[in-house]
Design an enzyme around this catalytic site. Structure first.
Site: not given
Ligand SMILES: *Cc1c(COP(=O)(O)O)cnc(C)c1O
Length: 390
Positions: A129, A214, A243
């Protein structure tokens, strides 16, 4: 009739009015223990006094000037991130998806500027994700996020997470970068083996690719290190973060080495709001709190305590919990009953959790969680397992 708030979420019918530390109070006065932390965002708990003061102070001075001018807060936050990571430079944005967009653009621009104009493809993992923009749903590769939004953005290929041979087989003369989460979050709390991540580093070096971790969810102390890869002995070239960085104030960042960022010259990328003074005042304070000596040791101690209790509960309630997995305070309970049902029962008993793929219930408590709160959460989980045992 369509609701005035566009109905893109399956929201739980509860609304909060106030928060303090690991606790949230609803508009009708009920209290919940927050083991979701707004999906790994409020890592320092709700209304941390230092964060409240930082935001209030900045709010009375200056909110926004745009990136047409120097933003001193960005220089301070970037210097702290650089001093405490592999990175040499930082781009500020507002979310995790945007941080990943920056990483993707940077990887392509790096090869373009190196004269390898065909190196545009990014190898990603199944179960990943990376956000909900067009590029990041293509990077995530999940059918449920892609369906209905064709044409799909080209340039992403997927291999099974954790399978090094499949990844090496996918490398071609078109490959620009490898993009993975050190621990898959939305996919169901799937920790990457440190050896696998190290071998990704080696493969990237062997073929001249950029390695992107990420750390939007795993970063900012969540796994017991400021960034998860730091506890695994391997470093990326590029790292999207968001986050927990703003503790609840929207902010994202993309960290990179000087080499990886060589194409990111004036005009290459931009954001109106990215790194505005309010976001930077909070992010700087979040970093100051997390970089205090002993902070990460305390996170690791809390994580060990929670994990021990969860393992004991899983051993007692094998009919409800199949497996406990994760790293630090990023923990998944793989359920044997539908995860949504387990979550609903936990909620009814006063504990907030987050769902994830692979029928997992995510436990993402604030990093400042106390021993008494851990004990309370464990008691709720134990009692709930008893109630739902078929
Ligand atoms: C939450 C998340 C995203 C996306 O973040 P948003 O602030 O919702 O755009 C991208 N990568 C990872 C691993 C995430 O957990």
């Amino acid at each position: 009739m369509i609701p005035v708030v566009m109905p893109t979420y399956a929201r739980v019918d509860v609304a909060f009015e106030r928060g303090e530390g690991a606790w949230l109070w609803t508009t009708d006065g009920r209290r919940y223990l927050d083991f979701g932390a707004g999906v790994a965002v409020t890592n320092l708990g709700h209304c941390h006094p230092k964060l409240v003061a930082a935001l209030q102070d900045q709010a009375a001075k200056l909110w926004h000037t745009s990136n047409l001018y120097r933003v001193p807060g960005q220089e301070k936050v970037a210097a702290k991130l650089v001093a405490n990571t592999f990175a040499d430079t930082v781009f500020f944005c507002n979310s995790g998806a945007e941080a990943n967009e920056c990483a993707i653009k940077m990887a392509r621009k790096y090869h373009y500027d190196s004269g390898d104009k065909n190196r545009t493809e990014i190898i990603c993992a199944t179960g990943a994700f990376h956000g909900r923009t067009l590029a990041t749903i293509a990077a995530g590769g999940q059918e449920k996020h892609l369906k209905g939004f064709d044409p799909q953005m080209p340039g992403f290929v997927h291999v099974p997470y954790g399978n090094l041979n499949a990844l090496r087989d996918a490398i071609s003369e078109k490959t620009a970068a490898i993009l993975v989460e050190p621990v898959q979050g939305e996919g169901g709390i799937v920790p990457g083996d440190p050896d696998y991540l190290k071998r990704l580093r080696a493969a990237a070096d062997e073929f001249g690719l950029l390695l992107i971790f990420d750390e939007v969810q795993t970063g900012m102390g969540r796994t017991g290190a400021l960034f998860a890869h730091q506890g695994m002995g391997v470093a990326p070239d590029i790292m999207p973060v968001a986050k927990g960085l703003g503790g609840g104030f929207p902010v994202g960042a993309c960290l990179a080495t000087e080499k990886a960022a060589k194409g990111m010259v004036a005009g290459a990328h931009g954001s109106t709001f990215g790194g505005n003074p309010l976001a930077m005042a909070v992010a700087e304070t979040v970093l100051d709190v997390m970089l205090e000596p002993g902070f990460m040791d305390a996170v690791k101690a809390k994580a060990a305590k929670l994990r021990q209790g969860l393992d004991a509960i899983a051993a007692r309630h094998g009919a409800v919990i199949e497996q406990v997995r994760g790293l630090g305070l990023m923990i998944g309970l793989k359920a044997r009953i539908p995860n949504t049902e387990l979550q609903a029962r936990l909620l009814a008993n006063g504990l907030l959790t987050v769902g994830a793929g692979d029928n997992v219930v995510r436990l993402l408590p604030p990093l400042i969680i106390g021993d008494a709160e851990i004990a309370e959460a464990l008691a709720i989980i134990d009692r709930t397992c008893q109630e739902v045992t078929p």
